[in-house]
Design a protein around this motif. Structure first.
Motif, mmCIF file in Angstrom:
data_model
loop_
_atom_site.group_PDB
_atom_site.id
_atom_site.type_symbol
_atom_site.label_atom_id
_atom_site.label_comp_id
_atom_site.label_asym_id
_atom_site.label_seq_id
_atom_site.Cartn_x
_atom_site.Cartn_y
_atom_site.Cartn_z
ATOM 1 N N GLY A 43 -10.373 -4.985 -8.635
ATOM 2 C CA GLY A 43 -9.955 -5.451 -9.957
ATOM 3 C C GLY A 43 -11.042 -5.076 -10.954
ATOM 4 O O GLY A 43 -11.536 -5.900 -11.710
ATOM 5 N N ASP B 83 -8.123 -0.918 -9.375
ATOM 6 C CA ASP B 83 -7.394 -1.868 -10.219
ATOM 7 C C ASP B 83 -5.903 -1.545 -10.132
ATOM 8 O O ASP B 83 -5.528 -0.404 -9.848
ATOM 9 C CB ASP B 83 -7.863 -1.767 -11.680
ATOM 10 N N ALA C 129 -5.818 -5.227 -5.234
ATOM 11 C CA ALA C 129 -7.045 -5.872 -4.745
ATOM 12 C C ALA C 129 -6.740 -6.792 -3.559
ATOM 13 O O ALA C 129 -7.590 -6.990 -2.690
ATOM 14 C CB ALA C 129 -7.699 -6.671 -5.872
ATOM 15 N N ARG D 52 -15.037 -9.623 -9.665
ATOM 16 C CA ARG D 52 -15.351 -10.545 -10.765
ATOM 17 C C ARG D 52 -14.073 -10.895 -11.518
ATOM 18 O O ARG D 52 -13.390 -10.021 -12.054
ATOM 19 C CB ARG D 52 -16.372 -9.915 -11.729
HETATM 20 C C1 LIG Z 1 -10.341 -10.532 -15.972
HETATM 21 S S1 LIG Z 1 -10.180 -8.853 -15.552
HETATM 22 C C2 LIG Z 1 -11.742 -8.522 -14.744
HETATM 23 C C3 LIG Z 1 -12.106 -7.055 -14.765
HETATM 24 C C4 LIG Z 1 -13.447 -6.732 -14.118
HETATM 25 N N1 LIG Z 1 -13.519 -7.223 -12.765
HETATM 26 C C5 LIG Z 1 -14.564 -7.304 -14.931
HETATM 27 O O1 LIG Z 1 -15.139 -8.302 -14.511
HETATM 28 O O2 LIG Z 1 -14.877 -6.744 -15.999
HETATM 29 C C6 LIG Z 1 -9.073 -8.894 -14.184
HETATM 30 C C7 LIG Z 1 -8.770 -7.488 -13.661
HETATM 31 O O3 LIG Z 1 -8.194 -7.611 -12.380
HETATM 32 C C8 LIG Z 1 -7.096 -6.741 -12.288
HETATM 33 N N2 LIG Z 1 -6.203 -7.296 -11.269
HETATM 34 C C9 LIG Z 1 -5.584 -8.511 -11.256
HETATM 35 N N3 LIG Z 1 -4.860 -8.649 -10.139
HETATM 36 C C10 LIG Z 1 -5.038 -7.503 -9.418
HETATM 37 C C11 LIG Z 1 -4.550 -7.034 -8.171
HETATM 38 N N4 LIG Z 1 -3.730 -7.768 -7.414
HETATM 39 N N5 LIG Z 1 -4.938 -5.813 -7.754
HETATM 40 C C12 LIG Z 1 -5.758 -5.042 -8.500
HETATM 41 N N6 LIG Z 1 -6.233 -5.415 -9.710
HETATM 42 C C13 LIG Z 1 -5.891 -6.644 -10.154
HETATM 43 C C14 LIG Z 1 -6.516 -6.694 -13.682
HETATM 44 O O4 LIG Z 1 -5.742 -5.530 -13.897
HETATM 45 C C15 LIG Z 1 -7.795 -6.722 -14.524
HETATM 46 O O5 LIG Z 1 -8.271 -5.435 -14.749
#
Ligand SMILES: C[S@@+](CC[C@H](N)C(=O)[O-])C[C@H]1O[C@@H](n2cnc3c(N)ncnc32)[C@H](O)[C@@H]1O
Length: 201
Positions: free
Chosen positions: A52, A73, A104, A120
């Motif tokens: 993610g 992601d 994820a 995160r």
């Molecule tokens: C709050 S953002 C955090 C982004 C990054 N980890 C950061 O801390 O800057 C949540 C991220 O998780 C991704 N995300 C949420 N559920 C996911 C999943 N099941 N698989 C992959 N990505 C996911 C979203 O697309 C988003 O980019």
């Protein structure tokens, strides 16, 4: 709109980096995250999977310090921004980050293939966080580390530290929770629960 729906995050993507802790555009905020993460990670070069990854801010921060990062992601817009950011980084840094689209919760990692699983602000949004953590822990090499940053935010979203520690405790023998109340991490004072979990199987 649900956090489990990639289109929710596609809509967030264009402005995502504006939050101080997302884009790490402020030097002091960036330094605070650098100190936090380098303080818990094994030394570079270690293999990190950033699940993610959003716009790949943390992936690039770690690549600057010699880590090899697999950044994943499920949001096409986030993946595009992450890929653009990686392409725009100096070649010595960008070449250490591979961005891919995927889930994820089921990232398709081979058993014992990575040194660090970093995630995160994502576990809270997964439909089955226990199953996801089990898969992540299986992917760790001996001595590997699970590093989570989560929160129980004033917005009403998130996961309490106690709940998160209990989920991680199903798969890990050693679970350390550290509160992240330092305003330098967030670019402002915070009044909700934000924390780091460092765990080993
Ligand atoms: C709050 S953002 C955090 C982004 C990054 N980890 C950061 O801390 O800057 C949540 C991220 O998780 C991704 N995300 C949420 N559920 C996911 C999943 N099941 N698989 C992959 N990505 C996911 C979203 O697309 C988003 O980019």
């Amino acid at each position: 709109m649900s956090a489990a729906d990639p289109s929710t995050w596609d809509a967030e993507a264009p402005t995502f980096d504006e939050a101080p802790d997302h884009g790490l555009l402020d030097a002091d905020v960036r330094a605070a995250w650098r100190t936090l993460l380098l303080g818990v990670l094994p030394p570079a070069p270690a293999g990190v999977v950033d699940l993610g990854c959003g716009t790949a801010t943390l992936s690039l921060l770690l690549a600057e310090h010699g880590y090899a990062v697999d950044a994943l992601d499920f949001s096409p817009a986030m993946v595009q921004l992450a890929s653009d950011k990686v392409a725009g980084a100096p070649a010595s840094v960008g070449s250490r980050v591979a961005v891919r689209q995927g889930d994820a919760g089921d990232p398709g990692l081979a058993p014992a293939s990575v040194d660090v699983v970093l995630c995160r602000h994502v576990l809270w949004a997964l439909p089955d966080p226990s199953l996801a953590v089990r898969r992540w822990v299986r992917a760790l090499r001996p001595g590997g580390l699970l590093v989570l940053v989560e929160g129980d935010w004033s917005t009403g979203a998130g996961l309490s530290a106690a709940h998160c520690a209990s989920i991680v405790g199903e798969s890990c023998a050693r679970v350390e929770v550290r509160r992240l109340g330092d305003p330098r991490l967030w670019g402002r004072e915070i009044f909700d629960e934000r924390y780091l979990v460092v765990a080993r199987p």
